[in-house]
Design an enzyme around this catalytic site. Sequence first.
Site, mmCIF file in Angstrom:
data_model
loop_
_atom_site.group_PDB
_atom_site.id
_atom_site.type_symbol
_atom_site.label_atom_id
_atom_site.label_comp_id
_atom_site.label_asym_id
_atom_site.label_seq_id
_atom_site.Cartn_x
_atom_site.Cartn_y
_atom_site.Cartn_z
ATOM 1 N N CYS A 1 -47.510 -31.371 16.098
ATOM 2 C CA CYS A 1 -48.435 -32.502 15.968
ATOM 3 C C CYS A 1 -49.813 -32.047 15.506
ATOM 4 C CB CYS A 1 -48.546 -33.248 17.286
ATOM 5 S SG CYS A 1 -49.089 -32.225 18.677
ATOM 6 N N ARG B 1 -50.345 -28.966 13.565
ATOM 7 C CA ARG B 1 -50.371 -28.045 12.426
ATOM 8 C C ARG B 1 -49.080 -28.110 11.610
ATOM 9 N NH1 ARG B 1 -52.391 -23.471 13.696
ATOM 10 N NH2 ARG B 1 -52.967 -24.039 15.839
ATOM 11 N N GLU C 1 -52.221 -42.362 28.557
ATOM 12 C CA GLU C 1 -52.135 -40.961 28.147
ATOM 13 C C GLU C 1 -52.216 -40.012 29.333
ATOM 14 O OE1 GLU C 1 -54.991 -40.034 25.160
ATOM 15 O OE2 GLU C 1 -54.236 -41.502 23.717
#
Length: 420
Positions: free
Chosen positions: A46, A48, A190
Amino acid sequence: MIGCSHHDSAVEFRERVAFSTEQIGTALDAFRNRFPDGELVLISTCNRTELYTTADDSGALGRDAIVSFLAEQHALRPDDVMDKMIYRSGHEAIEHLFTVAASLDSMVIGESQILSQVKQAYELACELGSAGPLTHAVFQGANHAAKRVQTETEIHRRRVSVPSVAVGEVVPEVFDSLVGKRVLICGAGEMGEETLRYLIQAGANNVVVLNRSLERAKTLAEAFNVTYAPWDTFLDQVVQADLIVGTTAAPEPILTRQQFESLRSRRKDRVLLALDLAVPRDFDAGLDDFPNLYLYQIDDLQAACQRNRHEREKEWPKAQRIITEETKRLLADLNHRATGPVIKRLREQAQQIKRDELSRLLPKLESLGGEPAINGEIEKSLDRIINKLLHPPLASLKEDAAEGHQKGLVKALRELFRLD
């Protein structure tokens, strides 16, 4: 290495060049067909997307070729990709990979997930045949370097996110194990998701998710294969819980001192750990007055995070020294491997010339009445001449290898002595 990461590219661009596992397999197959002599390992997370490739001296597999290949995989124009990618080669590419694998380049320094992602990328390249001798050496070296950083420094032991501190440092103070313990997650945002991930990694196998939106609770619970319940069952869930985690955005506490007082008798004095990760706070500060109830609030946990960040900063130079040492070690090994075949071929060539000359000279000496012992001395003398002639160029070759072949003597020797 050609790629991009959260350090240098916006998320919108990273999304455009990211690969799913299925897409990585397709890309590796396409690469192998187009560049049969090249090697490729493709890392896509997510944060790179990085392509690690090898190239021979022909220049057919250079920066432009890789960028064009990457752009084609995502139906983009090369010009839209070129300026947004970082390019590293030689020791810089190797050192970068080692840094990535050791989680020194991650958004959260020291997180453990990236090493497994690097290993999975390498294993998939091996499985599909796009890895080769050089990528084998480099990625195995990356794994070794990352393991050294993990074992010889404290970076991976110092948690720096609130959920990781809560689960990794606070929970073990109260419970030996989370297996069989009833865990209640309040909130499906989150923070709740991150905490749930750490809890499952820690062994939690009896988790219930509550959220005011039942649909959101269901979505999160199903993603982690745990259970969920309606919000109006909250107090009944507290009765059954061993650990409750507050991550909601409620403006007022969801569990007050009076509420807990009303259900204490139903809990039969069982220990309850309450982790309040919410702002505003989810749990009334007065809960800390009850025996067998251990309340940790966000300020306590953030202070621990800050201490851990300082400790990680102290460990950073030690980790960086390990990366530098392992990079130099691997480069020395790779350079030695590159010179070995040239040295062997040069010696073989010299020995063949000696044998050819002896096969012509010795019959003539025998016809002139030469003694067999003289023949042996002649052969020894020729060996000494060969060694003396080869010593200076081979010594220079080894010195050049130790410096990373900066002078290009391997290529020069191949051409001068026509060793190919």
